[in-house]
Design a protein around this motif. Structure first.
Motif, PDB file in Angstrom:
ATOM      1  N   ALA A  99       1.172  -9.716  -3.628  1.00  0.00           N
ATOM      2  CA  ALA A  99       0.502  -8.973  -4.413  1.00  0.00           C
ATOM      3  C   ALA A  99      -0.542  -9.898  -5.413  1.00  0.00           C
ATOM      4  CB  ALA A  99       1.308  -7.916  -5.192  1.00  0.00           C
ATOM      5  N   LYS A 158       0.821  -1.401  -0.080  1.00  0.00           N
ATOM      6  CA  LYS A 158      -0.057   0.193  -0.071  1.00  0.00           C
ATOM      7  C   LYS A 158       0.627   1.485   0.030  1.00  0.00           C
ATOM      8  CE  LYS A 158      -4.222  -2.029   2.172  1.00  0.00           C
ATOM      9  NZ  LYS A 158      -5.091  -1.703   3.277  1.00  0.00           N
ATOM     10  N   LYS A 169      -3.316  -8.922  -8.065  1.00  0.00           N
ATOM     11  CA  LYS A 169      -2.906  -7.783  -8.781  1.00  0.00           C
ATOM     12  C   LYS A 169      -1.400  -7.974  -9.533  1.00  0.00           C
ATOM     13  CE  LYS A 169      -4.583  -4.757  -5.173  1.00  0.00           C
ATOM     14  NZ  LYS A 169      -4.930  -3.586  -4.983  1.00  0.00           N
ATOM     15  N   THR A 170      -1.635  -8.775 -10.589  1.00  0.00           N
ATOM     16  CA  THR A 170      -0.807  -9.206 -11.446  1.00  0.00           C
ATOM     17  C   THR A 170       0.528  -8.130 -11.854  1.00  0.00           C
ATOM     18  OG1 THR A 170      -2.287 -10.913 -12.186  1.00  0.00           O
ATOM     19  CG2 THR A 170      -0.137 -10.665 -13.330  1.00  0.00           C
ATOM     20  N   GLU A 171      -0.020  -6.945 -12.187  1.00  0.00           N
ATOM     21  CA  GLU A 171       0.783  -5.841 -12.795  1.00  0.00           C
ATOM     22  C   GLU A 171       1.636  -5.436 -11.640  1.00  0.00           C
ATOM     23  OE1 GLU A 171       1.399  -4.794 -15.785  1.00  0.00           O
ATOM     24  OE2 GLU A 171       0.171  -6.622 -16.358  1.00  0.00           O
ATOM     25  N   LEU A 172       0.974  -5.291 -10.428  1.00  0.00           N
ATOM     26  CA  LEU A 172       1.891  -4.883  -9.162  1.00  0.00           C
ATOM     27  C   LEU A 172       2.873  -5.642  -8.869  1.00  0.00           C
ATOM     28  CD1 LEU A 172       2.113  -2.987  -6.716  1.00  0.00           C
ATOM     29  CD2 LEU A 172       0.218  -4.040  -5.709  1.00  0.00           C
TER      30      LEU A 172
END
Length: 63
Positions: free
Chosen positions: A26, A14, A31-34
């Motif tokens: 993640a 966060k 949240k794959t891109e993260l």
């Protein structure tokens, strides 16, 4: 993973502190891109550490 560790990873994600964040955490959140960004940041950091160690190699070997 205990509750404290999960909370710490969540806070790091966060806060955008990707060097200490968990890419697997993640990814678990969907949240794959993260997760990719965390991996990229950590990879760059690891490369920098290796480069610094390589520069200090002779000093480290003489100790």
């Amino acid at each position: 993973m205990n509750v404290f560790t999960k909370a710490n990873h969540m806070i790091q994600v966060k806060n955008g502190n990707f060097e200490k964040a968990s890419s697997s955490y993640a990814f678990k959140l969907g949240k794959t891109e993260l997760a990719k960004e965390i991996i990229r940041v950590k990879h760059v950091r690891d490369d920098e550490k290796l480069e610094k160690l390589e520069e200090r190699k002779s000093q480290l070997l003489s100790d």
